[in-house]
Scaffold this motif. Structure first.
Motif: not given
Length: 370
Positions: A60-79
Motif C-alpha cells: 500500500d506504500s510502495p516507497w517503503r519497498w526496501k523494508e520488506i525486500w529480502a536482500t541477497n548478501k551474495q549480490i553486490k547490487n542486491p536490489h
C-alpha cells in the motif's frame, strides 16, 4: 533558583522514562509496510515493468519497498530485478518479505538472507537490462542533453557569431564561428540553446536557466579578435543558431541505479513547471520542482503533492471566507537534480497536478502519550 540534587535526579529519571515511552510509542506507530490484501504470492517479472509498479503490486506504500525486500548478501547490487525473475512472498523469522526465487522457494531466500558471506563470494551483477524504478522512455529527453545552469555564468560564455555558409547548420561537418573568451584548439565543446528560466515563487529570484545541447564542435583555430572556428562533429536534432552558447560539455549523468525512497529534503517545495505542457500533469508526466541538491534532493526521492484547499464561506460567521486544509493529490519521484531545481516523474495522481502545488516529504506521525 537552584535545583537540589534530588530534584535533578528525579527530573532526569522522568525525562529518561518519557523518552523511552516516546521511542516505544514511535515504534508502535511505525509498523511494517502493509501488504495488499490481493498481493500475489508469486509474480514473474515482465519486460516493461518498473520497480514502482512491482512495489505497488505488493504494498500500500510502495516507497517503503526496501523494508520488506529480502536482500541477497551474495549480490553486490542486491536490489536489482530482471525480466523473468520470479518474486515470491515469504514469512521469514516472523517477518513478511519479498525475494527472488532461485529454485528453492522461501528456504532459498532465507539461506541467502541469513548466510555468512566472505568478500570472495560476492557476485557483481550488471545493471544492464535490469528493471528501472520508472520508465526510462518517459524521462530520457530530460536526461540526455538538457541541463540547468546559473544564468549569470551562461551569459559569460562565447556565443555563435555566424556559420561558414551564413545559414542555419543542421548537420555535422559544417563550420561555425564563435566569439568571446578564446577556446582551446583541439578541445570538444558543447553548443547550447537557451530555454526556460526558473524563478523562486516567493522571492521572484531567478534560480536556474534550462539549456539544451544542440551540437558538439571541435575547435580548429582561434583568432586575435576573439573569433574561434569550430567544426561540428555531432548534432542532436536541432539546427545551430546565431546566439547559441559554447562551453565545455557538462556531464548530465545520473546514478546507474536508484530506488524510490522517502525524501530527506531540508524543506518543502512546489511544482514550478509542467514539462511539455501548458496545463496540468498526471501520472507519467515530468515536472520541475524548486528543490535541488542544495536542499538535499537526490534521485529516487519520493515526495507527496498537496493541492491548496479551496476557500469556502462560513454561513454561520457572516459568510467569512475560510481556507480548507491542503489535501494530498499525488506522488512524484525525483530523477535528476541540479543546484536549486530538480526534474521529477509523477508516480500517481488522484487529481490533475498544477504549477504551485505544494510538495512535502513522506512523514511518519508519532503519537505522544499524555
Amino acid at each position: 533558583m537552584k535545583m537540589s540534587l534530588k530534584k535533578i535526579a528525579k527530573a532526569l529519571l522522568i525525562t529518561t522514562f518519557s523518552s523511552a515511552m516516546l521511542m516505544s510509542t514511535a515504534h508502535a506507530n511505525n509498523p511494517p509496510p502493509t501488504i495488499k490484501a490481493d498481493a500475489p504470492n508469486r509474480y514473474i517479472v515482465k519486460k516493461g515493468d518498473t520497480l514502482w509498479d512491482i512495489s505497488g503490486r505488493y504494498l500500500d506504500s510502495p516507497w517503503r519497498w526496501k523494508e520488506i525486500w529480502a536482500t541477497n548478501k551474495q549480490i553486490k547490487n542486491p536490489h536489482l530485478i530482471y525480466p523473468n525473475d520470479i518474486l515470491i512472498l515469504c514469512v521469514i523469522q516472523g517477518k513478511t518479505l519479498i525475494g527472488v526465487d532461485t529454485g528453492e522457494g522461501c528456504a532459498g531466500i532465507e539461506k541467502q538472507l541469513m548466510g555468512d558471506v566472505t568478500a570472495s563470494a560476492v557476485t557483481v551483477t550488471s545493471t544492464a537490462n535490469s528493471i528501472p524504478p520508472i520508465p526510462w522512455s518517459a524521462i530520457q529527453h530530460w536526461l540526455d542533453k538538457t541541463i540547468i545552469v546559473d544564468p549569470q555564468d551562461f551569459n559569460t560564455t562565447p556565443y555563435i557569431l555566424a556559420s561558414k555558409n551564413r545559414n542555419l547548420i543542421t548537420a555535422s561537418g559544417d563550420k561555425v564561428y564563435a566569439k568571446g573568451v578564446p577556446l582551446i584548439v583541439g578541445q570538444r565543446y558543447g553548443i547550447y540553446r537557451e530555454g526556460e528560466r526558473y524563478v523562486e515563487p516567493k522571492t521572484q529570484k531567478v534560480i536556474g536557466l534550462e539549456v539544451t545541447q544542440v551540437a558538439t564542435g571541435l575547435v580548429t583555430s582561434t583568432e586575435s579578435n576573439g573569433v574561434t572556428s569550430l567544426q561540428l562533429t555531432d548534432s542532436y536534432g536541432k539546427e545551430v543558431r546565431e546566439g547559441d552558447r559554447v562551453f565545455v560539455e557538462l556531464d548530465n549523468a545520473i546514478p546507474p541505479v536508484f530506488y524510490p525512497t522517502p525524501a530527506s529534503v531540508s524543506r518543502g517545495g512546489m511544482i514550478v513547471r509542467v514539462m511539455d505542457s501548458i496545463s496540468s500533469a498526471a501520472k507519467g508526466s515530468v515536472v520541475a520542482i524548486n528543490l535541488g541538491s542544495t536542499h538535499g534532493a537526490k534521485p529516487g526521492d519520493v515526495l507527496t503533492v498537496y493541492q491548496k484547499g479551496p476557500l469556502v464561506r462560513d454561513i454561520r460567521d457572516n459568510d467569512t471566507p475560510v481556507r480548507l486544509p491542503n489535501e494530498p493529490s499525488g506522488m512524484l519521484m525525483v530523477f535528476n537534480t541540479f543546484e536549486h531545481i530538480s526534474y521529477a516523474y509523477v508516480l500517481d495522481s488522484e487529481l490533475p497536478l498544477n504549477v504551485g502545488d505544494r510538495l512535502l516529504k513522506r512523514q511518519i506521525q508519532y503519537k505522544v502519550l499524555r
